[in-house]
Write a protein that holds these residues in place. Structure first.
Motif, PDB file in Angstrom:
ATOM      1  N   TRP A  48      19.978  28.086 -28.771  1.00 45.60           N
ATOM      2  CA  TRP A  48      19.962  29.211 -29.711  1.00 45.60           C
ATOM      3  C   TRP A  48      18.712  30.063 -29.536  1.00 45.60           C
ATOM      4  O   TRP A  48      18.776  31.289 -29.598  1.00 45.60           O
ATOM      5  CB  TRP A  48      20.046  28.712 -31.146  1.00 45.60           C
ATOM      6  CG  TRP A  48      21.436  28.314 -31.571  1.00 45.60           C
ATOM      7  CD1 TRP A  48      22.611  28.605 -30.933  1.00 45.60           C
ATOM      8  CD2 TRP A  48      21.777  27.559 -32.716  1.00 45.60           C
ATOM      9  NE1 TRP A  48      23.658  28.073 -31.630  1.00 45.60           N
ATOM     10  CE2 TRP A  48      23.188  27.422 -32.730  1.00 45.60           C
ATOM     11  CE3 TRP A  48      21.044  26.968 -33.735  1.00 45.60           C
ATOM     12  CZ2 TRP A  48      23.861  26.738 -33.733  1.00 45.60           C
ATOM     13  CZ3 TRP A  48      21.717  26.286 -34.734  1.00 45.60           C
ATOM     14  CH2 TRP A  48      23.111  26.169 -34.738  1.00 45.60           C
ATOM     15  N   GLN A  61      13.757  25.710 -38.201  1.00 44.98           N
ATOM     16  CA  GLN A  61      14.909  26.298 -38.895  1.00 44.98           C
ATOM     17  C   GLN A  61      16.164  26.202 -38.016  1.00 44.98           C
ATOM     18  O   GLN A  61      17.243  25.875 -38.499  1.00 44.98           O
ATOM     19  CB  GLN A  61      14.616  27.763 -39.251  1.00 44.98           C
ATOM     20  CG  GLN A  61      15.740  28.437 -39.998  1.00 44.98           C
ATOM     21  CD  GLN A  61      15.466  29.919 -40.234  1.00 44.98           C
ATOM     22  OE1 GLN A  61      14.374  30.421 -40.001  1.00 44.98           O
ATOM     23  NE2 GLN A  61      16.490  30.622 -40.679  1.00 44.98           N
ATOM     24  N   GLU A  64      17.272  22.555 -38.098  1.00 41.02           N
ATOM     25  CA  GLU A  64      17.915  22.237 -39.368  1.00 41.02           C
ATOM     26  C   GLU A  64      19.334  22.825 -39.413  1.00 41.02           C
ATOM     27  O   GLU A  64      20.278  22.173 -39.848  1.00 41.02           O
ATOM     28  CB  GLU A  64      17.077  22.778 -40.539  1.00 41.02           C
ATOM     29  CG  GLU A  64      17.627  22.457 -41.901  1.00 41.02           C
ATOM     30  CD  GLU A  64      17.686  20.971 -42.201  1.00 41.02           C
ATOM     31  OE1 GLU A  64      18.590  20.560 -42.950  1.00 41.02           O
ATOM     32  OE2 GLU A  64      16.834  20.215 -41.685  1.00 41.02           O
ATOM     33  N   THR A  65      19.477  24.052 -38.938  1.00 43.48           N
ATOM     34  CA  THR A  65      20.791  24.702 -38.896  1.00 43.48           C
ATOM     35  C   THR A  65      21.730  23.939 -37.965  1.00 43.48           C
ATOM     36  O   THR A  65      22.910  23.763 -38.276  1.00 43.48           O
ATOM     37  CB  THR A  65      20.648  26.176 -38.443  1.00 43.48           C
ATOM     38  OG1 THR A  65      19.749  26.839 -39.337  1.00 43.48           O
ATOM     39  CG2 THR A  65      21.983  26.893 -38.448  1.00 43.48           C
ATOM     40  N   THR A  68      22.921  20.923 -39.956  1.00 38.20           N
ATOM     41  CA  THR A  68      23.764  21.182 -41.124  1.00 38.20           C
ATOM     42  C   THR A  68      25.073  21.889 -40.787  1.00 38.20           C
ATOM     43  O   THR A  68      26.046  21.752 -41.524  1.00 38.20           O
ATOM     44  CB  THR A  68      23.008  22.012 -42.189  1.00 38.20           C
ATOM     45  OG1 THR A  68      22.581  23.236 -41.611  1.00 38.20           O
ATOM     46  CG2 THR A  68      21.824  21.238 -42.726  1.00 38.20           C
ATOM     47  N   GLU A  69      25.099  22.640 -39.686  1.00 34.35           N
ATOM     48  CA  GLU A  69      26.304  23.397 -39.370  1.00 34.35           C
ATOM     49  C   GLU A  69      27.102  22.814 -38.210  1.00 34.35           C
ATOM     50  O   GLU A  69      27.977  23.485 -37.662  1.00 34.35           O
ATOM     51  CB  GLU A  69      25.941  24.861 -39.095  1.00 34.35           C
ATOM     52  CG  GLU A  69      25.388  25.543 -40.330  1.00 34.35           C
ATOM     53  CD  GLU A  69      25.161  27.016 -40.139  1.00 34.35           C
ATOM     54  OE1 GLU A  69      25.565  27.579 -39.101  1.00 34.35           O
ATOM     55  OE2 GLU A  69      24.565  27.619 -41.051  1.00 34.35           O
TER      56      GLU A  69
END
Length: 109
Positions: A48, A61, A64-65, A68-69
Motif C-alpha cells: 500500500w 496506520q 492497522e488497516t 482490520t480490513e
C-alpha cells in the motif's frame, strides 16, 4: 520516522521475484498462505505504501488497516494487485529499506 516492517526482508524479496515470473502463481500463492497473520499484514502495508495509498510515516496506520480490513485471503488480494512486485519495491524504498544485500543473496542461491 517510518516504522520498520515486522517481516523478513528475504520473504519480501522472494515474493517480489516470484511475482515477476510467469507460471509461478501456485508457488507464490502457497508461499504467502504459509505466512503468519503479522507477516501478511506487513506485506500488505508495504504494498500500500508503494502504491501511494499511505505515506511511509503512516506505516502503523496502514498496518492497522491491513489487519482490520482483511476480508479476502491475503494471497488472493496481493496477487490480484496490478504491479505487485513494483509496489513492494517502491514500498521498501519509501520506508528507506535497502534490500540490495538480500537481493544479491537471493541471486547467489
Amino acid at each position: 520516522m517510518p516504522m520498520t516492517p515486522e517481516i523478513s526482508l528475504k520473504k519480501v524479496v522472494h515474493i517480489i521475484f516470484q511475482a515477476r515470473e510467469t507460471g509461478r502463481t501456485g508457488e507464490l500463492h502457497a508461499f504467502i498462505d504459509a505466512m503468519n497473520e503479522d507477516e501478511k499484514a506487513n506485506l500488505v502495508a508495504i504494498a500500500w505504501i508503494g502504491r501511494g495509498a499511505f505515506e511511509p510515516e503512516e506505516y502503523d496506520q496502514a498496518l492497522e488497516t491491513a489487519f482490520t480490513e482483511a476480508t479476502t485471503p491475503t494471497a488472493d488480494y496481493l496477487m490480484g494487485m496490478p504491479h505487485l512486485s513494483e509496489n513492494l519495491e517502491s514500498g521498501l524504498e519509501a520506508l528507506d529499506i535497502d534490500v540490495t544485500d538480500v537481493e544479491e543473496d537471493f541471486f547467489d542461491r
